[in-house]
Write a protein that holds these residues in place. Sequence first.
Motif, PDB file in Angstrom:
ATOM      1  N   LEU A  70       9.048   0.729   5.209  1.00 55.51           N
ATOM      2  CA  LEU A  70       7.692   0.437   5.686  1.00 55.51           C
ATOM      3  C   LEU A  70       6.811   1.680   5.699  1.00 55.51           C
ATOM      4  CD1 LEU A  70       8.295  -2.126   8.582  1.00 55.51           C
ATOM      5  CD2 LEU A  70       7.397  -2.567   6.299  1.00 55.51           C
ATOM      6  N   VAL A  71       7.365   2.817   6.104  1.00 61.20           N
ATOM      7  CA  VAL A  71       6.563   4.049   6.139  1.00 61.20           C
ATOM      8  C   VAL A  71       6.155   4.467   4.727  1.00 61.20           C
ATOM      9  CG1 VAL A  71       6.635   6.534   6.637  1.00 61.20           C
ATOM     10  CG2 VAL A  71       7.433   4.904   8.350  1.00 61.20           C
ATOM     11  N   ILE A  72       7.108   4.526   3.823  1.00 60.57           N
ATOM     12  CA  ILE A  72       6.787   4.954   2.454  1.00 60.57           C
ATOM     13  C   ILE A  72       5.883   3.939   1.772  1.00 60.57           C
ATOM     14  CG2 ILE A  72       7.750   5.430   0.166  1.00 60.57           C
ATOM     15  CD1 ILE A  72      10.218   6.598   1.626  1.00 60.57           C
ATOM     16  N   MET A  76       2.102   4.716   0.531  1.00 59.08           N
ATOM     17  CA  MET A  76       1.770   4.605  -0.895  1.00 59.08           C
ATOM     18  C   MET A  76       0.620   3.626  -1.120  1.00 59.08           C
ATOM     19  SD  MET A  76       5.446   4.652  -2.868  1.00 59.08           S
ATOM     20  CE  MET A  76       4.707   4.124  -4.408  1.00 59.08           C
ATOM     21  N   PHE A  77       0.697   2.464  -0.494  1.00 54.73           N
ATOM     22  CA  PHE A  77      -0.334   1.436  -0.694  1.00 54.73           C
ATOM     23  C   PHE A  77      -1.687   1.925  -0.189  1.00 54.73           C
ATOM     24  CE2 PHE A  77      -2.798  -2.288   0.392  1.00 54.73           C
ATOM     25  CZ  PHE A  77      -2.592  -3.126  -0.689  1.00 54.73           C
ATOM     26  N   ALA A  78      -1.731   2.344   1.077  1.00 55.54           N
ATOM     27  CA  ALA A  78      -3.000   2.788   1.654  1.00 55.54           C
ATOM     28  C   ALA A  78      -3.484   4.066   0.972  1.00 55.54           C
ATOM     29  CB  ALA A  78      -2.847   3.007   3.157  1.00 55.54           C
ATOM     30  N   GLY A  79      -2.564   4.960   0.652  1.00 59.64           N
ATOM     31  CA  GLY A  79      -2.949   6.195  -0.031  1.00 59.64           C
ATOM     32  C   GLY A  79      -3.565   5.936  -1.395  1.00 59.64           C
ATOM     33  N   GLY A  88     -11.841   8.182  -7.168  1.00 59.64           N
ATOM     34  CA  GLY A  88     -12.141   7.390  -8.345  1.00 59.64           C
ATOM     35  C   GLY A  88     -10.932   7.024  -9.187  1.00 59.64           C
ATOM     36  N   HIS A  89      -9.750   7.343  -8.732  1.00 62.46           N
ATOM     37  CA  HIS A  89      -8.508   6.983  -9.434  1.00 62.46           C
ATOM     38  C   HIS A  89      -7.408   6.814  -8.402  1.00 62.46           C
ATOM     39  CE1 HIS A  89      -6.894  11.009  -8.737  1.00 62.46           C
ATOM     40  NE2 HIS A  89      -8.090  11.458  -9.080  1.00 62.46           N
ATOM     41  N   GLY A  90      -6.316   6.161  -8.789  1.00 59.60           N
ATOM     42  CA  GLY A  90      -5.203   5.936  -7.879  1.00 59.60           C
ATOM     43  C   GLY A  90      -4.293   7.145  -7.762  1.00 59.60           C
ATOM     44  N   LEU A  91      -3.306   7.048  -6.884  1.00 65.42           N
ATOM     45  CA  LEU A  91      -2.324   8.134  -6.721  1.00 65.42           C
ATOM     46  C   LEU A  91      -1.571   8.383  -8.015  1.00 65.42           C
ATOM     47  CD1 LEU A  91      -0.686   7.346  -3.254  1.00 65.42           C
ATOM     48  CD2 LEU A  91      -2.141   9.285  -3.831  1.00 65.42           C
ATOM     49  N   PHE A  92      -0.986   7.317  -8.544  1.00 63.76           N
ATOM     50  CA  PHE A  92      -0.282   7.333  -9.824  1.00 63.76           C
ATOM     51  C   PHE A  92      -0.174   5.882 -10.270  1.00 63.76           C
ATOM     52  CE2 PHE A  92       2.939   7.444  -6.468  1.00 63.76           C
ATOM     53  CZ  PHE A  92       3.742   6.361  -6.793  1.00 63.76           C
ATOM     54  N   PRO A  93       0.087   5.641 -11.543  1.00 68.09           N
ATOM     55  CA  PRO A  93       0.130   4.245 -12.018  1.00 68.09           C
ATOM     56  C   PRO A  93       1.123   3.391 -11.214  1.00 68.09           C
ATOM     57  CG  PRO A  93       0.145   5.748 -13.876  1.00 68.09           C
ATOM     58  CD  PRO A  93       0.289   6.597 -12.629  1.00 68.09           C
ATOM     59  N   MET A  94       0.656   2.229 -10.814  1.00 71.55           N
ATOM     60  CA  MET A  94       1.467   1.232 -10.103  1.00 71.55           C
ATOM     61  C   MET A  94       1.817   1.636  -8.671  1.00 71.55           C
ATOM     62  SD  MET A  94       1.718  -1.273 -12.230  1.00 71.55           S
ATOM     63  CE  MET A  94       3.016  -2.281 -11.543  1.00 71.55           C
ATOM     64  N   SER A  95       1.148   2.640  -8.103  1.00 70.87           N
ATOM     65  CA  SER A  95       1.522   3.062  -6.755  1.00 70.87           C
ATOM     66  C   SER A  95       1.230   1.992  -5.701  1.00 70.87           C
ATOM     67  CB  SER A  95       0.866   4.396  -6.381  1.00 70.87           C
ATOM     68  OG  SER A  95      -0.525   4.349  -6.521  1.00 70.87           O
ATOM     69  N   ALA A  96       0.104   1.285  -5.799  1.00 70.65           N
ATOM     70  CA  ALA A  96      -0.169   0.228  -4.818  1.00 70.65           C
ATOM     71  C   ALA A  96       0.833  -0.921  -4.933  1.00 70.65           C
ATOM     72  CB  ALA A  96      -1.605  -0.271  -4.946  1.00 70.65           C
ATOM     73  N   GLY A 100       3.444  -1.992  -2.048  1.00 70.90           N
ATOM     74  CA  GLY A 100       3.523  -3.358  -1.537  1.00 70.90           C
ATOM     75  C   GLY A 100       4.931  -3.917  -1.604  1.00 70.90           C
ATOM     76  N   PHE A 101       5.622  -3.652  -2.710  1.00 68.95           N
ATOM     77  CA  PHE A 101       7.005  -4.095  -2.853  1.00 68.95           C
ATOM     78  C   PHE A 101       7.887  -3.439  -1.791  1.00 68.95           C
ATOM     79  CE2 PHE A 101      11.280  -3.453  -4.545  1.00 68.95           C
ATOM     80  CZ  PHE A 101      11.648  -4.766  -4.778  1.00 68.95           C
ATOM     81  N   LEU A 102       7.685  -2.146  -1.539  1.00 65.60           N
ATOM     82  CA  LEU A 102       8.482  -1.452  -0.523  1.00 65.60           C
ATOM     83  C   LEU A 102       8.219  -2.024   0.872  1.00 65.60           C
ATOM     84  CD1 LEU A 102       8.219   2.250  -1.770  1.00 65.60           C
ATOM     85  CD2 LEU A 102      10.197   0.715  -1.933  1.00 65.60           C
ATOM     86  N   MET A 103       6.962  -2.361   1.157  1.00 66.98           N
ATOM     87  CA  MET A 103       6.662  -2.977   2.453  1.00 66.98           C
ATOM     88  C   MET A 103       7.375  -4.327   2.590  1.00 66.98           C
ATOM     89  SD  MET A 103       2.668  -2.081   3.257  1.00 66.98           S
ATOM     90  CE  MET A 103       2.013  -2.482   1.631  1.00 66.98           C
ATOM     91  N   MET A 104       7.337  -5.127   1.535  1.00 65.79           N
ATOM     92  CA  MET A 104       8.042  -6.414   1.583  1.00 65.79           C
ATOM     93  C   MET A 104       9.539  -6.210   1.781  1.00 65.79           C
ATOM     94  SD  MET A 104       6.062  -8.814  -1.177  1.00 65.79           S
ATOM     95  CE  MET A 104       5.835  -7.614  -2.463  1.00 65.79           C
ATOM     96  N   ALA A 105      10.100  -5.203   1.107  1.00 68.56           N
ATOM     97  CA  ALA A 105      11.525  -4.904   1.276  1.00 68.56           C
ATOM     98  C   ALA A 105      11.824  -4.469   2.704  1.00 68.56           C
ATOM     99  CB  ALA A 105      11.965  -3.837   0.275  1.00 68.56           C
ATOM    100  N   GLY A 106      10.901  -3.742   3.323  1.00 71.75           N
ATOM    101  CA  GLY A 106      11.075  -3.337   4.720  1.00 71.75           C
ATOM    102  C   GLY A 106      11.107  -4.530   5.657  1.00 71.75           C
TER     103      GLY A 106
END
Length: 121
Positions: A70-72, A76-79, A88-96, A100-106
């Motif tokens: 949940l923390v990571i 990642m999602f909010a960041g 004007g760009h994301g953290l890295f490709p597919m980071s959101a 989201g997948f990590l939050m669901m896994a949590g």
Amino acid sequence: MAIMLRSITLFAAGLFGLAGVAMAAAASHGADPRLLASASAMCLAHAPALIAIYAAWPILRTATAAAVLLVIGTAMFAGDLLTRQFAGHGLFPMSAPIGGFLMMAGWLAIALGTFLKHRVA
């Protein structure tokens, strides 16, 4: 190590609560509300969940996994959304989506923890 992770969980909950309120305020005062409101919602939803994990840590066998995921995932999602808003760009490709997948896994780790024998408190 487990005591340190438990403390980090509570610390992250506080930071997510702070960030969630700050992003909600920014969204209502001129910034693009779509990105910031979504990031704020994720932070404000997961901050109390992390506090609950902190409280249940002595008996929830999956507390460590759930907290880390949940923390990571939330960071990642909010960041990613914050970076999109202000840089004007994301953290890295597919980071959101990964966040989201990590939050669901949590959340799944919390659910699965109900089927494991409780730790002895």
